[in-house]
Design an enzyme around this catalytic site. Sequence first.
Site, short mmCIF file in Angstrom:
data_model
loop_
_atom_site.label_atom_id
_atom_site.label_comp_id
_atom_site.label_asym_id
_atom_site.label_seq_id
_atom_site.Cartn_x
_atom_site.Cartn_y
_atom_site.Cartn_z
N GLU A 183 4.19 -4.50 12.07
CA GLU A 183 3.37 -3.01 12.51
C GLU A 183 2.27 -3.73 11.62
O GLU A 183 2.78 -4.35 10.82
CB GLU A 183 4.11 -2.12 11.59
CG GLU A 183 5.11 -1.10 12.15
CD GLU A 183 4.30 -1.02 13.92
OE1 GLU A 183 3.39 -0.11 13.69
OE2 GLU A 183 5.19 -0.20 15.21
N ASN A 206 0.10 -1.36 0.04
CA ASN A 206 0.10 0.07 0.26
C ASN A 206 0.57 1.40 0.10
O ASN A 206 0.82 2.15 -0.51
CB ASN A 206 -1.19 0.07 1.18
CG ASN A 206 -0.24 0.19 2.78
OD1 ASN A 206 0.90 -0.86 3.25
ND2 ASN A 206 -0.89 0.69 3.42
N GLU A 265 9.05 3.12 14.32
CA GLU A 265 10.29 3.32 12.89
C GLU A 265 10.42 4.18 12.50
O GLU A 265 8.65 5.45 13.38
CB GLU A 265 8.94 2.72 12.22
CG GLU A 265 9.06 0.64 12.02
CD GLU A 265 8.60 0.54 10.78
OE1 GLU A 265 9.07 -0.25 10.26
OE2 GLU A 265 7.26 0.22 10.87
#
Length: 485
Positions: free
Chosen positions: A249, A151, A464
């Site tokens: 994640e 994505n 992150e």
Amino acid sequence: MRTYHNFIGGEWVAAKSGRTCRNANPADAPEIVAEYPSSGKEDALAAIEAARNAYAPWAGMTPVARGRIFSRASQILESRKAELAELLTREEGKTLAESAGEVQRALDIFRFFGGLSYTVGGQTIPHELPQQLLYTRREPLGVVALITPWNFPVAIPAWKMAPALVSGNTVVIKPATQAPAMTLELARALAEAGLPKGVLNVVIGEGRAVGGELASHLAVVALSFTGSYSVGHQIYQQLAPRMARPQLEMGGKNPTIVLADADLDLAAKLVALAGFGLTGQACTATSRVIVEKSVTEAFTQKLIERAAAIKVGNGLRDGVTMGPAVSKQQLAGNLEYVDIATAEGARVRYGGRRLTDGEFAQGHFMEPTVLGNVSAKMRIAREEVFGPVVGIIAVEDFDEALRVANGVEVGLSASLVTRDLRKAMLYTERIEAGVVKVNQISTGLALQAPFGGVKKSSTDSFKEQGAGAIEFYTKLKTIYLDYSN
């Protein structure tokens, strides 16, 4: 049609099996965008071996020397921004403006970590005795694996590989097969910028074969993954026996809370951007709107107006503000969730249908969808859809809104729209999410700030992005030195 190969040991190589696969434009399925190798375990092993061989000399370079390569690569990417944005739109489907923004984010990330390289290191710590030196060294881990989703096919690979490589690790990355072109283009830019052979390796292939090898191989000391909870949980189990370092994640079910005192025009604007922008295909997208009952209908009407104004179509065309789903399977899943919601008692207030006429005939298009009469117990209110589907949940007050927002197993991003400063501050304290917004869209991140979720959205151990991203990819060594004699 473009033809790509794996990038292993600094060379562009076909899959050892010789097999290939092709990706089509999700807005125009007859258009084949690119052909890729269909790699397997042997290709992953070759990439791991190349990374092992390259590690010692790469780790021996200074962080600044490594960072200069990223600074040069950012300039190369900037010179190709328009070309890469068009390629991204053709392969993944988002609008050209969204793609251009993502390419810009990737080159900005490279530029950021190029500069940050000047600060990578340890610290000197005061000792309680004279003539004693106490300090730390920050050192790379070794061979690191990265597994990235489709994505954000250029931003996420960039924000993983940049801190990993600047820290002195060597990398094997497996991008999602739906949109791997951008990762290969990042590798091309880094190679042109002077990255030594074997430091970065890219393998295109099916997750079970390639990703499974990366997760289970003894030489891989850490793995950073972005994707679904089910796959992330499986990877966690593969890493645990050898105590390899995980960074996972895994998505969310992100709420935007709209209080009765809110500017409803602003609230509708924010929800439309966060829920329908990027075709809803963002892990931080708003999929639940929790609204105080006294303004639920007024807000719903304003959101419907926003949804109706969205122009769906091929992202390369002027004026289009929402592109297709990435694949036939993703579109089918989106529409299935609409059916599940209505079967459970939700009401389609706008959209909910596949678009098939005229220019939509060859693509994976659907209408932006607004669902009303949603309760917190429904699947549409608890499970990630990953499409342009927004459910509206009516609540009595602020406290109930928080209970509903926190009443799911995940906690990635959350937003609140209000004019009440006290409630805004209480919300920031009580909301169970890693990214917390007030009067802003739930999507959109600052590259210099830490990012990550809580609960089942994340392993929640290392964040992150930002300067703190270096921490996952490094280890600290503490040194005591006595020079008193």
